[in-house]
Design a protein around this motif. Sequence first.
Motif, PDB file in Angstrom:
ATOM      1  N   GLN A  69       0.816  -1.422   0.254  1.00  0.00           N
ATOM      2  CA  GLN A  69       0.111  -0.160   0.042  1.00  0.00           C
ATOM      3  C   GLN A  69       0.947   1.295   0.084  1.00  0.00           C
ATOM      4  O   GLN A  69       0.506   2.302  -0.363  1.00  0.00           O
ATOM      5  N   GLY A  72       0.968   1.827  -3.387  1.00  0.00           N
ATOM      6  CA  GLY A  72      -0.304   2.384  -3.741  1.00  0.00           C
ATOM      7  C   GLY A  72      -0.346   3.849  -3.482  1.00  0.00           C
ATOM      8  O   GLY A  72      -0.960   4.546  -4.444  1.00  0.00           O
ATOM      9  N   ARG A 182      -2.087  -7.258  -6.437  1.00  0.00           N
ATOM     10  CA  ARG A 182      -3.336  -7.261  -5.581  1.00  0.00           C
ATOM     11  C   ARG A 182      -4.256  -8.215  -6.354  1.00  0.00           C
ATOM     12  O   ARG A 182      -4.911  -8.858  -5.334  1.00  0.00           O
ATOM     13  N   ARG A 183      -4.588  -8.611  -7.459  1.00  0.00           N
ATOM     14  CA  ARG A 183      -5.644  -9.187  -7.960  1.00  0.00           C
ATOM     15  C   ARG A 183      -5.059 -10.713  -7.733  1.00  0.00           C
ATOM     16  O   ARG A 183      -5.861 -11.841  -7.393  1.00  0.00           O
ATOM     17  N   LYS A 189      -9.064  -6.256   0.547  1.00  0.00           N
ATOM     18  CA  LYS A 189      -8.441  -5.205   0.713  1.00  0.00           C
ATOM     19  C   LYS A 189      -7.710  -4.796  -0.669  1.00  0.00           C
ATOM     20  O   LYS A 189      -7.451  -3.692  -1.100  1.00  0.00           O
ATOM     21  N   ASP A 190      -7.079  -6.147  -1.144  1.00  0.00           N
ATOM     22  CA  ASP A 190      -6.302  -6.288  -2.401  1.00  0.00           C
ATOM     23  C   ASP A 190      -7.310  -5.736  -3.593  1.00  0.00           C
ATOM     24  O   ASP A 190      -6.771  -4.847  -4.308  1.00  0.00           O
ATOM     25  N   ARG A 193      -8.316  -2.042  -3.540  1.00  0.00           N
ATOM     26  CA  ARG A 193      -7.234  -1.027  -3.782  1.00  0.00           C
ATOM     27  C   ARG A 193      -6.672  -1.426  -5.226  1.00  0.00           C
ATOM     28  O   ARG A 193      -6.391  -0.596  -5.993  1.00  0.00           O
ATOM     29  N   ALA A 194      -7.018  -2.625  -5.880  1.00  0.00           N
ATOM     30  CA  ALA A 194      -6.821  -2.765  -7.170  1.00  0.00           C
ATOM     31  C   ALA A 194      -7.797  -2.123  -8.017  1.00  0.00           C
ATOM     32  O   ALA A 194      -6.971  -1.365  -9.063  1.00  0.00           O
TER      33      ALA A 194
END
Length: 206
Positions: A69, A72, A182-183, A189-190, A193-194
């Motif tokens: 993150q 991110g 992320r995926r 959460k991943d 956020r993706a």
Amino acid sequence: MIDEPMERLREAARRTRELARSRAVTGQGHHDADNDVGTIGTDGALGFDPFPLLEALHRHGVRAVVIGQVAGIMHGSTELTGDLDLLWDGTPAHAPALAAALASVNAQLFDDAGNPVATHPDSLLRPKVEFTSPGAGGDCCTPALPWGGIRVEESLDRAVTAVDPGGLEVHYVSREDLIRMRRAIGRPKDLRRADELDSLAPHRRG
């Protein structure tokens, strides 16, 4: 002017510290993070400041790439975090500089079972070690860690570099590679956020 990704990270770290300032210590660390909330809900948010370690990596010439993150945030994510995750190439010849950088900020290392291990080059050759330091903790990973079929070593070559006026260089994973990571991990959460990162892509904003 500070490079925009650096400015975003400094502001996010400041907001994290402010948010957590009045919290009581719970004993929950990086590995206790909720799969939806993330490490912002753990003690990692208390006094969170990734810059001492990022500066140490730069001083020691370590080519470690910021993932997770913090990367991110540097790409524009608005979600806060309480950890700093790193990816490096796992080459034995590069391990001494990484160990020296971690030691210079009084970092402590832990194996997958949570047992302390020496802040020594050999310890860093594991697929992943967890670290804590006064400013930030997280995972220090190599491409040997399973990544859901993704060849993460290729993301090291595609990493982006941000530089501030003082000369600090921070290498962080590209937006596209971070979305793939992320995926592949697939926690709530991943995936959230993706989707956010995908919405921030230039072609979407345009």
